[in-house]
Scaffold this motif. Structure first.
Motif, PDB file in Angstrom:
ATOM      1  N   GLY A   1     -12.896   6.464  -1.912  1.00 36.98           N
ATOM      2  CA  GLY A   1     -11.967   6.630  -3.027  1.00 36.98           C
ATOM      3  C   GLY A   1     -12.496   6.054  -4.315  1.00 36.98           C
ATOM      4  O   GLY A   1     -12.388   6.664  -5.387  1.00 36.98           O
ATOM      5  N   ARG A   2     -13.133   4.892  -4.232  1.00 38.69           N
ATOM      6  CA  ARG A   2     -13.701   4.275  -5.439  1.00 38.69           C
ATOM      7  C   ARG A   2     -14.863   5.098  -5.989  1.00 38.69           C
ATOM      8  O   ARG A   2     -14.992   5.249  -7.206  1.00 38.69           O
ATOM      9  N   LYS A   3     -15.700   5.624  -5.107  1.00 36.70           N
ATOM     10  CA  LYS A   3     -16.803   6.485  -5.568  1.00 36.70           C
ATOM     11  C   LYS A   3     -16.244   7.701  -6.294  1.00 36.70           C
ATOM     12  O   LYS A   3     -16.770   8.092  -7.341  1.00 36.70           O
ATOM     13  N   LYS A   4     -15.211   8.294  -5.719  1.00 37.01           N
ATOM     14  CA  LYS A   4     -14.620   9.500  -6.290  1.00 37.01           C
ATOM     15  C   LYS A   4     -13.974   9.205  -7.653  1.00 37.01           C
ATOM     16  O   LYS A   4     -14.149   9.964  -8.603  1.00 37.01           O
ATOM     17  N   VAL A   5     -13.248   8.104  -7.724  1.00 37.99           N
ATOM     18  CA  VAL A   5     -12.496   7.782  -8.935  1.00 37.99           C
ATOM     19  C   VAL A   5     -13.390   7.130  -9.997  1.00 37.99           C
ATOM     20  O   VAL A   5     -13.302   7.479 -11.174  1.00 37.99           O
TER      21      VAL A   5
ATOM     22  N   LEU B   1       0.825  -1.203   0.000  1.00 37.62           N
ATOM     23  CA  LEU B   1       0.000   0.000   0.000  1.00 37.62           C
ATOM     24  C   LEU B   1       0.865   1.261   0.000  1.00 37.62           C
ATOM     25  O   LEU B   1       0.612   2.193  -0.772  1.00 37.62           O
ATOM     26  N   ASP B   2       1.879   1.294   0.842  1.00 38.34           N
ATOM     27  CA  ASP B   2       2.774   2.457   0.868  1.00 38.34           C
ATOM     28  C   ASP B   2       3.434   2.670  -0.492  1.00 38.34           C
ATOM     29  O   ASP B   2       3.517   3.800  -0.976  1.00 38.34           O
ATOM     30  N   GLY B   3       3.887   1.575  -1.096  1.00 36.79           N
ATOM     31  CA  GLY B   3       4.548   1.681  -2.403  1.00 36.79           C
ATOM     32  C   GLY B   3       3.617   2.133  -3.507  1.00 36.79           C
ATOM     33  O   GLY B   3       3.985   2.972  -4.336  1.00 36.79           O
ATOM     34  N   THR B   4       2.392   1.590  -3.533  1.00 31.42           N
ATOM     35  CA  THR B   4       1.460   1.998  -4.591  1.00 31.42           C
ATOM     36  C   THR B   4       1.027   3.447  -4.400  1.00 31.42           C
ATOM     37  O   THR B   4       0.886   4.171  -5.385  1.00 31.42           O
ATOM     38  N   LYS B   5       0.834   3.853  -3.158  1.00 31.89           N
ATOM     39  CA  LYS B   5       0.486   5.264  -2.907  1.00 31.89           C
ATOM     40  C   LYS B   5       1.580   6.175  -3.441  1.00 31.89           C
ATOM     41  O   LYS B   5       1.303   7.170  -4.119  1.00 31.89           O
ATOM     42  N   LYS B   6       2.817   5.837  -3.119  1.00 29.43           N
ATOM     43  CA  LYS B   6       3.947   6.676  -3.513  1.00 29.43           C
ATOM     44  C   LYS B   6       4.138   6.684  -5.033  1.00 29.43           C
ATOM     45  O   LYS B   6       4.370   7.738  -5.631  1.00 29.43           O
TER      46      LYS B   6
ATOM     47  N   LEU C   1       1.899   5.497  -7.523  1.00 26.12           N
ATOM     48  CA  LEU C   1       0.727   5.689  -8.375  1.00 26.12           C
ATOM     49  C   LEU C   1      -0.228   6.779  -7.884  1.00 26.12           C
ATOM     50  O   LEU C   1      -1.065   7.245  -8.649  1.00 26.12           O
ATOM     51  N   GLY C   2      -0.144   7.108  -6.612  1.00 22.45           N
ATOM     52  CA  GLY C   2      -1.051   8.096  -6.038  1.00 22.45           C
ATOM     53  C   GLY C   2      -2.121   7.430  -5.197  1.00 22.45           C
ATOM     54  O   GLY C   2      -2.469   6.260  -5.389  1.00 22.45           O
ATOM     55  N   ALA C   3      -2.641   8.175  -4.241  1.00 19.24           N
ATOM     56  CA  ALA C   3      -3.591   7.642  -3.260  1.00 19.24           C
ATOM     57  C   ALA C   3      -4.916   7.205  -3.875  1.00 19.24           C
ATOM     58  O   ALA C   3      -5.593   6.344  -3.320  1.00 19.24           O
TER      59      ALA C   3
ATOM     60  N   HIS D   1      -5.349   6.054  -7.117  1.00 20.96           N
ATOM     61  CA  HIS D   1      -5.210   5.144  -8.257  1.00 20.96           C
ATOM     62  C   HIS D   1      -5.952   3.838  -7.962  1.00 20.96           C
ATOM     63  O   HIS D   1      -6.021   3.382  -6.820  1.00 20.96           O
ATOM     64  N   ARG D   2      -6.490   3.231  -8.995  1.00 22.17           N
ATOM     65  CA  ARG D   2      -7.259   1.988  -8.858  1.00 22.17           C
ATOM     66  C   ARG D   2      -6.475   0.895  -8.128  1.00 22.17           C
ATOM     67  O   ARG D   2      -7.000   0.212  -7.259  1.00 22.17           O
ATOM     68  N   ILE D   3      -5.203   0.732  -8.457  1.00 20.85           N
ATOM     69  CA  ILE D   3      -4.390  -0.312  -7.816  1.00 20.85           C
ATOM     70  C   ILE D   3      -4.137   0.018  -6.346  1.00 20.85           C
ATOM     71  O   ILE D   3      -4.129  -0.873  -5.495  1.00 20.85           O
ATOM     72  N   THR D   4      -3.977   1.287  -6.029  1.00 18.89           N
ATOM     73  CA  THR D   4      -3.823   1.685  -4.631  1.00 18.89           C
ATOM     74  C   THR D   4      -5.094   1.370  -3.851  1.00 18.89           C
ATOM     75  O   THR D   4      -5.035   0.870  -2.719  1.00 18.89           O
ATOM     76  N   LEU D   5      -6.242   1.628  -4.454  1.00 21.53           N
ATOM     77  CA  LEU D   5      -7.513   1.324  -3.786  1.00 21.53           C
ATOM     78  C   LEU D   5      -7.683  -0.186  -3.579  1.00 21.53           C
ATOM     79  O   LEU D   5      -8.165  -0.622  -2.527  1.00 21.53           O
TER      80      LEU D   5
END
Length: 138
Positions: free
Chosen positions: A132-136, A88-93, A95-97, A99-103
């Motif tokens: 996050g999913r609703k927003k994205v 999770l930390d890596g995907t956030k950094k 891809l962004g908080a 991003h689909r994969i981060t979610l």
């Protein structure tokens, strides 16, 4: 045989050798040969971490695959949680908080927290994932 050949020709740290390790681990996993699969999963993600770095997509993918194996098939929830947090930390950094994969990573972490009866933290993470999913995704 493919794995041994790649180790011999390319070396144990070569990306193709590490990919072969994951492929063999998946096959052993499917055959419920967990004691043989686990060290291959571990070695592959550690090798990718050494070769590509901690936050490279290939490293994160193999770390996530190994963590799922630990959670679902080995019931090693503490180690799985540790790895899912790293993913999770890596995907956030990377891809962004939002991003689909981060979610997806957030959701998977929530699952292991639920398995550990850490319901408050799991619920909070699920709520953040849903928002996050609703927003994205709309």
């Amino acid at each position: 045989r493919t794995l041994e050949g790649r180790k011999e020709v390319l070396g144990e740290e070569h990306p193709d050798t590490l990919t072969s390790m994951i492929s063999l681990a998946l096959i052993l996993h499917d055959q419920r040969k967990y004691d043989e699969a686990e060290p291959l999963y571990r070695r592959a993600f550690e090798g990718r971490e050494e070769v590509f770095g901690e936050e490279h997509p290939d490293t994160l993918e193999s770390m996530n695959t190994f963590a799922i194996f630990l959670m679902v098939d080995q019931r090693k929830h503490d180690e799985a949680e540790f790895l899912f947090r790293r993913v999770l930390d890596g995907t956030k950094k990377e891809l962004g908080a939002e991003h689909r994969i981060t979610l997806i990573s957030k959701h998977t972490l929530a699952l292991v927290l639920r398995a550990q009866h850490k319901y408050d933290e799991a619920e909070a993470l699920c709520r953040r994932t849903l928002e996050g999913r609703k927003k994205v995704l709309g």
